[in-house]
Design a protein around this motif. Structure first.
Motif, PDB file in Angstrom:
ATOM      1  N   MET A   1      16.830   1.316 -37.648  1.00 31.58           N
ATOM      2  CA  MET A   1      17.061   0.193 -37.551  1.00 31.58           C
ATOM      3  C   MET A   1      18.181  -0.109 -39.006  1.00 31.58           C
ATOM      4  N   PRO A   2      18.940  -0.760 -38.410  1.00 29.47           N
ATOM      5  CA  PRO A   2      20.129  -0.872 -39.707  1.00 29.47           C
ATOM      6  C   PRO A   2      19.699  -2.082 -40.602  1.00 29.47           C
ATOM      7  N   ARG A   3      19.896  -1.568 -41.864  1.00 30.58           N
ATOM      8  CA  ARG A   3      19.386  -2.319 -43.091  1.00 30.58           C
ATOM      9  C   ARG A   3      19.419  -3.795 -42.874  1.00 30.58           C
ATOM     10  N   ILE A   4      20.672  -4.208 -42.409  1.00 28.73           N
ATOM     11  CA  ILE A   4      21.082  -5.619 -42.204  1.00 28.73           C
ATOM     12  C   ILE A   4      20.166  -6.370 -41.237  1.00 28.73           C
ATOM     13  N   LEU A   5      19.824  -5.716 -40.333  1.00 24.88           N
ATOM     14  CA  LEU A   5      19.007  -6.044 -39.086  1.00 24.88           C
ATOM     15  C   LEU A   5      17.755  -6.430 -39.855  1.00 24.88           C
ATOM     16  N   VAL A   6      17.357  -5.440 -40.703  1.00 20.07           N
ATOM     17  CA  VAL A   6      15.831  -5.536 -41.267  1.00 20.07           C
ATOM     18  C   VAL A   6      15.824  -6.746 -42.464  1.00 20.07           C
ATOM     19  N   TYR A   7      17.010  -6.707 -43.096  1.00 20.12           N
ATOM     20  CA  TYR A   7      17.044  -8.069 -43.877  1.00 20.12           C
ATOM     21  C   TYR A   7      17.045  -9.334 -43.199  1.00 20.12           C
ATOM     22  N   ILE A   8      17.488  -9.552 -42.041  1.00 20.79           N
ATOM     23  CA  ILE A   8      17.588 -10.654 -41.246  1.00 20.79           C
ATOM     24  C   ILE A   8      16.164 -11.072 -40.746  1.00 20.79           C
ATOM     25  N   LEU A   9      15.441 -10.032 -40.157  1.00 18.96           N
ATOM     26  CA  LEU A   9      14.283 -10.036 -39.703  1.00 18.96           C
ATOM     27  C   LEU A   9      13.092 -10.581 -40.787  1.00 18.96           C
ATOM     28  N   ALA A  14      10.097 -14.598 -43.529  1.00 15.32           N
ATOM     29  CA  ALA A  14       9.705 -15.572 -44.816  1.00 15.32           C
ATOM     30  C   ALA A  14      10.066 -16.937 -44.758  1.00 15.32           C
ATOM     31  N   VAL A  15      11.011 -17.482 -43.708  1.00 17.51           N
ATOM     32  CA  VAL A  15      11.130 -18.837 -43.452  1.00 17.51           C
ATOM     33  C   VAL A  15      10.064 -19.324 -42.591  1.00 17.51           C
ATOM     34  N   TYR A  16       9.462 -18.492 -41.614  1.00 17.54           N
ATOM     35  CA  TYR A  16       8.582 -18.830 -40.643  1.00 17.54           C
ATOM     36  C   TYR A  16       7.134 -19.015 -41.497  1.00 17.54           C
ATOM     37  N   LEU A  17       7.101 -18.255 -42.442  1.00 12.69           N
ATOM     38  CA  LEU A  17       5.811 -18.374 -43.075  1.00 12.69           C
ATOM     39  C   LEU A  17       5.829 -19.429 -44.136  1.00 12.69           C
ATOM     40  N   LEU A  18       7.175 -19.763 -44.592  1.00 13.94           N
ATOM     41  CA  LEU A  18       7.250 -20.789 -45.582  1.00 13.94           C
ATOM     42  C   LEU A  18       7.057 -22.277 -44.842  1.00 13.94           C
ATOM     43  N   LEU A  19       7.509 -22.185 -43.665  1.00 16.78           N
ATOM     44  CA  LEU A  19       7.383 -23.398 -43.087  1.00 16.78           C
ATOM     45  C   LEU A  19       5.855 -23.758 -42.334  1.00 16.78           C
ATOM     46  N   CYS A  20       5.116 -22.461 -42.203  1.00 13.55           N
ATOM     47  CA  CYS A  20       3.835 -22.627 -41.750  1.00 13.55           C
ATOM     48  C   CYS A  20       2.902 -23.090 -42.952  1.00 13.55           C
TER      49      CYS A  20
END
Length: 254
Positions: A1-9, A14-20
């Motif tokens: 998996m491309p590194r940029i895609l890993v960073y995006i995921l 992280a944003v999802y957990l922050l919203l939770c």
């Protein structure tokens, strides 16, 4: 998996957990919207001191066996009901509870704190009025039905009721695991089967807050013959009290 895609995921997670986390921490600010009292005179206020708070109750005293205890919505100034209730229900002493943080009551609202306060208010009123109709509107229906399952109410009236706040929250926030986050679930379904006094559910035809199916599910949890469901046509969640049928139906259920 491309590194940029890993960073995006990873960033999305992280944003999802922050919203939770934010939803968990600030959830009560999304449920309760305290309002000041607009009708305050020495004759219309009762101070109810409980273990960890001083509560304000808007009242219309009346000598006799009958009383009405009212629990309002999550953004309601219950004192506004005092004039119309006093006129419509002349034979009842009237008690309108200002939740913690509302209308001069101290403390912060939560399901368990409000439930305890409701019991304390009922016991105070019951000492003088043995026939108590418990009335709840919107959020307050969860308070009212729980109280009526624990104390000898004579009548129960639920205005724009729901089956569970958890179910409503899951509809509003479908991408979040609200079943793990929500502290105040107001699960009215589990109390309905314990109600044996005559109960009236009043639904708004065009309720934009409480889905019709939620009210109907709650209605289906009562023992057959205990509850009656009435619909006020042409009104919404917040405009139901403007209908001429509103006070008439409440009065018929007392």
């Amino acid at each position: 998996m491309p590194r940029i895609l890993v960073y995006i995921l990873v960033s999305i997670a992280a944003v999802y957990l922050l919203l939770c986390a934010a939803l968990f921490v600030f959830q009560r600010a999304l449920i309760y919207f305290p309002q000041p009292s607009t009708i305050e005179t020495p004759d219309t206020l009762l101070k109810l001191s409980v273990s960890d708070a001083d509560l304000q109750v808007s009242v219309r005293p009346h000598v006799g066996p009958k009383a009405l205890i009212y629990f309002g919505g999550n953004a309601e100034d219950v004192s506004r009901n005092l004039p119309s209730f006093s006129k419509a229900f002349p034979d009842e002493a009237i008690y309108l509870l200002h939740y913690r943080g509302f209308g001069g009551s101290s403390g912060s609202p939560s399901e368990e704190a409000i439930a305890r306060d409701a019991l304390d208010l009922f016991d105070r009123v019951y000492a003088e009025h043995p026939q108590i109709a418990v009335v709840g509107r919107s959020l307050g229906t969860g308070v009212a039905i729980r109280l009526a399952s624990q104390r000898p109410a004579s009548r129960l009236i639920l205005i724009t009721p729901y089956d569970s706040l958890l179910e409503l929250a899951a509809r509003q926030f479908p991408i979040f695991p609200v079943q793990w986050l929500l502290k105040d679930t107001f699960d009215s379904r589990k109390y309905a089967a314990h109600i044996s006094v005559p109960t009236l559910l009043i639904m708004a035809e065009h309720d934009e807050v409480i889905p019709r199916v939620s009210t109907e599910r709650l209605y289906g949890q009562f023992t057959p013959g205990v509850a009656t469901l009435k619909v006020i046509n042409g009104v919404g969640h917040n405009s139901i009290s403007e209908s001429p049928e509103y006070l008439k139906l409440i009065g018929a259920g007392l």
